[in-house]
Structures are given as structure tokens and as C-alpha cells.
Design a protein around this motif. Structure first.
Motif, PDB file in Angstrom:
ATOM      1  N   THR A  99       0.833  -1.191   0.000  1.00  0.00           N
ATOM      2  CA  THR A  99       0.000   0.000   0.000  1.00  0.00           C
ATOM      3  C   THR A  99       0.872   1.246   0.000  1.00  0.00           C
ATOM      4  O   THR A  99       1.975   1.251   0.526  1.00  0.00           O
ATOM      5  CB  THR A  99      -0.912   0.026   1.237  1.00  0.00           C
ATOM      6  OG1 THR A  99      -0.095  -0.065   2.386  1.00  0.00           O
ATOM      7  CG2 THR A  99      -1.885  -1.119   1.223  1.00  0.00           C
ATOM      8  N   HIS A 100       0.354   2.288  -0.570  1.00  0.00           N
ATOM      9  CA  HIS A 100       1.084   3.550  -0.694  1.00  0.00           C
ATOM     10  C   HIS A 100       2.419   3.360  -1.380  1.00  0.00           C
ATOM     11  O   HIS A 100       3.406   3.957  -0.990  1.00  0.00           O
ATOM     12  CB  HIS A 100       1.320   4.178   0.682  1.00  0.00           C
ATOM     13  CG  HIS A 100       0.067   4.440   1.427  1.00  0.00           C
ATOM     14  ND1 HIS A 100      -0.942   5.185   0.918  1.00  0.00           N
ATOM     15  CD2 HIS A 100      -0.336   4.015   2.650  1.00  0.00           C
ATOM     16  CE1 HIS A 100      -1.941   5.239   1.801  1.00  0.00           C
ATOM     17  NE2 HIS A 100      -1.597   4.530   2.848  1.00  0.00           N
ATOM     18  N   ALA A 140     -10.332  -3.923  12.242  1.00  0.00           N
ATOM     19  CA  ALA A 140      -9.240  -2.975  12.288  1.00  0.00           C
ATOM     20  C   ALA A 140      -9.476  -1.803  11.355  1.00  0.00           C
ATOM     21  O   ALA A 140      -9.086  -0.679  11.636  1.00  0.00           O
ATOM     22  CB  ALA A 140      -7.946  -3.682  11.924  1.00  0.00           C
ATOM     23  N   LYS A 141     -10.171  -2.074  10.236  1.00  0.00           N
ATOM     24  CA  LYS A 141     -10.377  -1.009   9.254  1.00  0.00           C
ATOM     25  C   LYS A 141     -11.256   0.109   9.792  1.00  0.00           C
ATOM     26  O   LYS A 141     -11.154   1.247   9.387  1.00  0.00           O
ATOM     27  CB  LYS A 141     -11.049  -1.585   7.992  1.00  0.00           C
ATOM     28  CG  LYS A 141     -10.145  -2.256   6.989  1.00  0.00           C
ATOM     29  CD  LYS A 141      -9.336  -1.477   6.213  1.00  0.00           C
ATOM     30  CE  LYS A 141      -9.118  -0.219   5.665  1.00  0.00           C
ATOM     31  NZ  LYS A 141      -7.756   0.061   5.344  1.00  0.00           N
ATOM     32  N   ASP A 234      -1.084   2.011   8.009  1.00  0.00           N
ATOM     33  CA  ASP A 234      -1.615   0.675   7.727  1.00  0.00           C
ATOM     34  C   ASP A 234      -1.221  -0.308   8.815  1.00  0.00           C
ATOM     35  O   ASP A 234      -1.822  -1.350   8.969  1.00  0.00           O
ATOM     36  CB  ASP A 234      -1.064   0.164   6.385  1.00  0.00           C
ATOM     37  CG  ASP A 234      -1.369   1.152   5.289  1.00  0.00           C
ATOM     38  OD1 ASP A 234      -2.418   1.796   5.377  1.00  0.00           O
ATOM     39  OD2 ASP A 234      -0.538   1.279   4.371  1.00  0.00           O
ATOM     40  N   HIS A 235      -0.160   0.022   9.529  1.00  0.00           N
ATOM     41  CA  HIS A 235       0.342  -0.937  10.511  1.00  0.00           C
ATOM     42  C   HIS A 235       0.187  -0.486  11.942  1.00  0.00           C
ATOM     43  O   HIS A 235       0.197  -1.312  12.852  1.00  0.00           O
ATOM     44  CB  HIS A 235       1.824  -1.197  10.256  1.00  0.00           C
ATOM     45  CG  HIS A 235       2.098  -1.612   8.864  1.00  0.00           C
ATOM     46  ND1 HIS A 235       3.022  -0.999   8.065  1.00  0.00           N
ATOM     47  CD2 HIS A 235       1.537  -2.580   8.113  1.00  0.00           C
ATOM     48  CE1 HIS A 235       3.014  -1.560   6.878  1.00  0.00           C
ATOM     49  NE2 HIS A 235       2.127  -2.519   6.878  1.00  0.00           N
ATOM     50  N   ALA A 236       0.056   0.823  12.147  1.00  0.00           N
ATOM     51  CA  ALA A 236       0.192   1.379  13.493  1.00  0.00           C
ATOM     52  C   ALA A 236      -0.669   0.659  14.518  1.00  0.00           C
ATOM     53  O   ALA A 236      -0.187   0.284  15.569  1.00  0.00           O
ATOM     54  CB  ALA A 236      -0.122   2.863  13.474  1.00  0.00           C
ATOM     55  N   SER A 294       9.166   0.179   4.719  1.00  0.00           N
ATOM     56  CA  SER A 294       7.799   0.442   4.267  1.00  0.00           C
ATOM     57  C   SER A 294       6.863   0.620   5.468  1.00  0.00           C
ATOM     58  O   SER A 294       5.819   1.237   5.374  1.00  0.00           O
ATOM     59  CB  SER A 294       7.306  -0.679   3.353  1.00  0.00           C
ATOM     60  OG  SER A 294       7.113  -1.859   4.098  1.00  0.00           O
ATOM     61  N   VAL A 295       7.286   0.055   6.607  1.00  0.00           N
ATOM     62  CA  VAL A 295       6.493   0.221   7.835  1.00  0.00           C
ATOM     63  C   VAL A 295       6.892   1.511   8.548  1.00  0.00           C
ATOM     64  O   VAL A 295       6.079   2.187   9.155  1.00  0.00           O
ATOM     65  CB  VAL A 295       6.709  -0.993   8.772  1.00  0.00           C
ATOM     66  CG1 VAL A 295       5.780  -0.897   9.984  1.00  0.00           C
ATOM     67  CG2 VAL A 295       6.497  -2.297   8.038  1.00  0.00           C
TER      68      VAL A 295
END
Lengths: 308, 286
Positions: A99-100, A140-141, A234-236, A294-295
């Protein structure tokens, strides 16, 4: 931790097939990382937390003082990014690093080509396990980005020396040799957030695992909410949790390694497909750090260049 | 805290000096066998009450460390253990109920009788690149052959041909035989990355050079071998130092309490409740 305890030690090399590492391979890869990038060093950790399957003086890797100049919110997003997120998360949990992918840091640093992996095909098995994960994902979304109120609450936490503790009548000899504390016009050094970043070996997932300890511009520790500002959204809240460090008496933000093996396997395959040289196992951590970027896109820990 | 419990005596600890501009005290600091060229030798006193932390005589506390530093310099101990020149002393109080940790570092620096002055250039403007490369490998060879922290400061001279010779501080007289005073150069493994400020430990070394060798002038190479994570000495400095005046037999005046982020002489405080308080950790746990 009990899962780690129960899981048998991985003895045979499987990194090409599954992206995981044996402890011996972790040490090899760590030695290579330390050799390639002298900012990284091995650490012994606490003696009572020593893991017997790793050498006593090579329990985990650490790099301190990693500058983090910008918050994630300062990253520029290109059109179409959002769409991509939806699509990826709907059918392919594994593609979360993709993503991104066109995101660039405002300073103009090019996005790593490592993020370029959205076209990977899935086996039937993978599909099944991913569908199973969907329920969790949809919850989560729904989470909104941290509301502004949380920020305010956090500000109250910034430690301030109790007024009664301020020592007012302290005086020292005049010291013209010391650097002036006031930031003059010629002060080229921007104070930034910094991170101590460590890489441990996770016996259960058989992959490296990243732990973060953050400091603000004045070297005060960051709160978890502040640390989440430096982790890709996306991960936080999904894959980053506060957990106890396996070798120190600290609870730190950690990126959960449940997908590390799969992602590493993909990246390794991708290198083969693109006709680059096959990844040697001692180069594993160099590739792993590119994946981590990426994270943690705003942390400037990666000095490895291409490195391969 | 588990091991020391209520022990409020001064204990010896060590630290590593990290490039750029950082001193790191961690779990390894209690291991007295720290062997690295960039070690720092220190003492820790953990008080049991906030009143003790607040009311303890701060001048007496740093004075003890400064006087020990002076003894280490005059006895010659610091010639072979450079961690003593990069010394620190640390006063702490841990509020284990609120997870607040109070601390105050002091880095004792002895003051010269008259101000030392220096002219700073970039090393690459003074030495050609081949010499810098040879210097780098000579330093690395000396370090790898030595287990003790006696390589933070090294002597350096150019030898026959284009060679670079590196020596230990303990070889001072023999090493400089036949070398003009203006050519005498010391290499300091400099943890600083500021353009006009070498690392703090250089101050105490210059006091040592002044006291022990009666030096009036000295060249110092502030050797900075890491640039953006890579082995690269191109940010190194070359400083011509003037060391006027004479030191007496008594411990000179000193400075060293660390200032807080607003530039005041005051302790610092970290609040680790977000990392340690079980109720707050439960909030972030999934």
C-alpha cells in the motif's frame, strides 16, 4: 513467550523456501549487517534473559539515535493510493507492504522499489488463510486515525520537573569553552526525534523482529501514541503493539512478526524473478531492513544503499 | 533496583561514548569489564527519597568526581585508561510508584589556568587523502591489537616515505624524539559531529597534556570515522591548540553539571509510565 518456549528450534535452513531463519543464520546475517553498517552493533542483553540458542555476546542487534525527521502525516500521498489500500486489504492481507507504494517522503527521497509487489499470485492455501484473517481486518479497518483529543491528552504527559525540584541557586564556574546552549542563527543542527531500534530473533516465528524506543527533540521518551505517528498508518494499530523486550526489562513498541516470513519469501522470490543475484542468507537483514522501511518510512536507519 | 535495593552508596559504572554526541548508560554499564576504545568511566548514586535527591549537596557531589579525575591525571592512571578522561557522575532517584525517573549527569571538566584556544580547520585541508586513509588503517590496527581503552587518544607522526606512525600516550617522550613541537599531533577519536566543537573528553586530555608534559602547543586531529552510517573520515577536524599558563599541584576549578533542555542547571525527569504502568500498557495491548 510460552509459545516461543514450546516451539522447537528451527535447525535446517529454510529461508529460500519460507523466508524464515535459523538462529545460526540470524547470527550470520547480523554479523554481515554489523560489518556493512557500523551503526549496528550486537548486544548481550540481560544475563537472566539470555537465549541459549544464540551466542552469549550476540543476543540481539541494536542501532541507537536513528533520526526521524518527519511524522508520517507529513508524507505526500499521490492520487489513487486510497483505492489501492481498499483493494489490497480486501483480497490480499499479505500485500500490506504494497500500500502507498507510490508514496514519497516530502524531502524527495525516492520510494524504495522493494514496495513494488502487488502483482504476486496467491496459492490456494494462502487464499484460505487470508480469508480467515478477514474478519479481524474489517474490525481494524473501522478504526479512525487518532483523534486530535488524544494528542491533547498526551501533552499533559510531557514530563516537567516539579517546580519544587528545580534547583534555582545552582551556580558553576564560568566556562567559555563550552558550546553555547542558545540556538544561534548558525545552528545548522535540527533537533529531531530519534529512535533506538533493536532486532531480536523471534523463535516462534523464526524471523527477526523489530523493537523501537523513541525520544523526542529533547531526548524525552516518546509515548506509544507518539511512536504510532512514526509508523505507517496501515500498521500502526494492527501490527504494532507494546511488548516486553525479550532481552531487556523494557516494554517497547514492536512490529509483530507474524507476516515477516511470508513477506521476506516474496521479496526473495522477487529478486530471483527480476534476474538479480540470488540473496545470500547473510544478506537477509539488509533486505529485511528495506522491508521495514515500508512500515517505518520516515526513520533514516537504512544506510546500506543497495548493499547486495 | 532489584540488586541495589536501598543501597545509596556511590558505585562504579561505565558507559559507551557513541557517535554522534551521545553517552549511553544501559544494563551493560554495571559490567565493569567494559573494553572499548570509546568507554567512559563513571559513578552512580541512586537516592532512596526525592528529598535526598533534591537536598544532596550538588557541589560536593561533582567535586568528589572532579578530584578523582585530578588524581587519575596526576597519578598517570589516565594515560592508559582514557575512559577516566571521559568520566561522568550520575545522581538518580526512581519513583517506582509513578514510574518517574529523576536523574542528573555531571561530566567533570577541569578548567585551565588560562583559557586554551584553538584554530580549527578541516583535516582534509591539512592532510592529503592518502595520508588520511593511512591514518585510518593505522588507528584501526592499533585498536584491534589493544583490549584496553587506551586508544581514545593516540600520538601520530609521518614516518619515512609516506607512512603514518601511531603511538600510545605512554610512549610520549620517545615518540616525539627529534620531532619539532609544532609537528606534535594527537589523534582524538571524536564522538562529536559539530563543526566547531570537539567532544567533551578532549578538555580533560588537554589538562593532562598540560600537567604531565608541560605542553604549550599541540595539534589535535578530531578523528570522526563515521559519516551517515559509513566508515568515512572526511568530517574530521584539525585543531592547532595553544595551551598557555601553568597548572599548580592542587585540583583546578571545574564545571560539568549537565544543563536541561532549556539551558538551566537542573536535573532531568523521564516519565516511563506509558511504557511501564500496567494499566496504561493494557490500553495499548491487543
Amino acid at each position: 513467550e510460552w509459545r516461543e518456549y514450546l516451539n522447537p528450534l528451527l535447525r535446517e535452513s529454510r529461508f529460500k523456501e519460507t523466508g524464515v531463519l535459523t538462529p545460526e543464520e540470524f547470527v550470520l546475517a547480523g554479523d554481515f549487517l554489523v560489518y556493512k553498517c557500523p551503526t549496528w552493533a550486537w548486544s548481550k542483553g540481560l544475563p537472566n534473559k539470555r537465549k541459549d540458542f544464540l551466542p552469549a555476546d550476540k543476543q540481539y542487534l541494536i542501532t541507537r539515535n536513528v533520526p526521524c525527521l518527519k511524522r508520517i502525516a507529513a508524507l505526500e500521498y499521490k492520487d489513487g493510493d486510497e483505492e489501492e489500500v481498499e483493494m489490497d486489504s480486501a483480497e490480499d492481507d499479505d500485500a500490506w507492504v504494497a500500500t502507498h507504494k507510490n508514496r514519497v517522503i516530502a524531502s524527495g527521497r525516492e520510494a524504495e522499489d522493494i514496495a513494488d509487489m502487488d502483482e504476486a499470485d496467491l496459492s490456494a492455501d494462502q487464499q484460505k488463510s487470508l480469508t480467515a484473517n478477514l474478519a479481524h481486518l474489517s474490525i481494524a479497518k473501522k478504526e479512525e486515525p487518532a483523534p486530535a483529543g488524544e494528542e491533547v491528552e498526551d501533552l499533559e504527559d510531557i514530563p516537567d520537573m516539579d517546580e519544587e525540584l528545580e534547583i534555582v541557586d545552582m551556580e558553576e564556574e564560568e566556562d567559555p569553552a563550552a558550546m553555547s546552549n542558545t540556538a544561534g542563527a548558525d545552528d545548522k543542527f535540527v533537533r529531531t526525534r530519534t529512535y533506538d531500534m533493536s532486532i531480536t530473533y523471534d523463535k516462534y516465528y523464526q524471523t527477526p523482529r523489530v523493537f523501537l524506543f523513541g525520544y523526542d527533540e529533547n531526548r524525552n521518551p516518546l509515548t506509544p501514541v507518539q511512536i504510532f505517528q512514526d509508523i505507517s498508518q496501515d500498521h500502526a494499530k494492527k501490527t504494532v503493539t507494546i511488548e516486553s523486550h525479550p532481552h531487556e526489562s523494557l516494554s517497547l513498541a514492536s512490529i509483530h512478526p507474524c507476516k515477516h516470513g511470508n513477506v521476506m519469501k516474496r521479496l526473495i522470490d522477487q529478486m530471483v524473478e527480476s534476474g538479480k543475484e540470488e540473496l545470500r542468507v547473510d544478506q537477509y537483514l539488509l533486505l529485511f531492513l528495506k522491508f521495514m522501511s515500508s512500515v517505518l518510512p520516515t526513520m533514516e536507519y537504512d544506510y546500506t544503499g543497495d548493499g547486495f | 533496583m532489584d540488586l541495589l535495593r536501598l543501597d545509596a552508596s556511590l558505585i562504579s559504572i561505565s558507559a559507551t561514548v557513541q557517535s554522534p554526541n551521545n553517552l549511553c548508560v544501559d544494563g551493560d554499564s554495571f559490567d565493569s569489564k567494559l573494553t572499548t576504545f570509546s568507554a567512559s568511566s563513571g559513578t552512580l548514586l541512586n537516592t532512596n527519597t526525592v528529598e535526598d535527591f533534591k537536598n544532596r549537596d550538588k557541589n560536593a557531589f561533582i567535586k568528589a568526581a572532579a578530584e578523582k579525575l585530578w588524581v587519575d591525571i596526576t597519578s598517570g592512571e589516565a594515560l592508559t585508561n582514557h575512559a577516566l578522561l571521559a568520566c561522568f557522575t550520575l545522581l538518580t532517584f526512581a519513583d517506582l510508584k509513578k514510574y518517574k525517573f529523576y536523574y542528573w549527569f555531571a561530566f567533570p571538566a577541569l578548567l585551565p589556568p588560562e583559557h586554551f584556544t584553538g584554530t580549527i580547520s578541516e583535516l582534509k585541508d591539512v592532510w592529503s587523502q592518502p595520508f588520511i586513509t593511512r591514518l585510518q588503517s593505522a588507528i584501526e590496527n592499533t585498536r584491534s591489537a589493544s583490549q584496553l581503552p587506551d586508544t581514545m587518544f593516540l600520538l601520530v607522526k609521518k614516518g619515512d616515505g609516506d607512512s603514518v606512525i601511531v603511538g600510545k600516550l605512554s610512549e610520549w617522550e620517545a615518540f616525539w624524539e627529534g620531532v619539532d613541537e609544532a609537528e606534535r599531533t594527537v589523534v582524538f577519536s571524536d564522538p562529536s559531529n559539530l563543526p566547531s566543537n570537539p567532544g567533551w573528553a578532549l578538555r580533560n586530555f588537554l589538562i593532562l597534556a598540560k600537567h604531565r608534559f608541560k605542553t604549550l602547543s599541540l595539534n589535535v586531529i578530531c578523528f570522526r570515522d563515521m559519516l551517515q552510517g559509513k566508515r568515512d573520515a572526511s568530517a574530521s577536524l584539525f585543531v592547532r591548540m595553544n595551551l598557555p599558563g601553568t597548572l599548580g599541584d592542587n585540583c583546578p576549578k571545574f564545571v560539568g553539571w549537565e544543563k536541561n533542555s532549556s539551558g538551566k542547571l537542573s536535573p532531568r525527569l523521564v516519565d516511563l509510565a506509558p511504557m511501564m504502568d500496567p494499566t496504561r500498557l493494557a490500553e495499548t495491548a491487543v
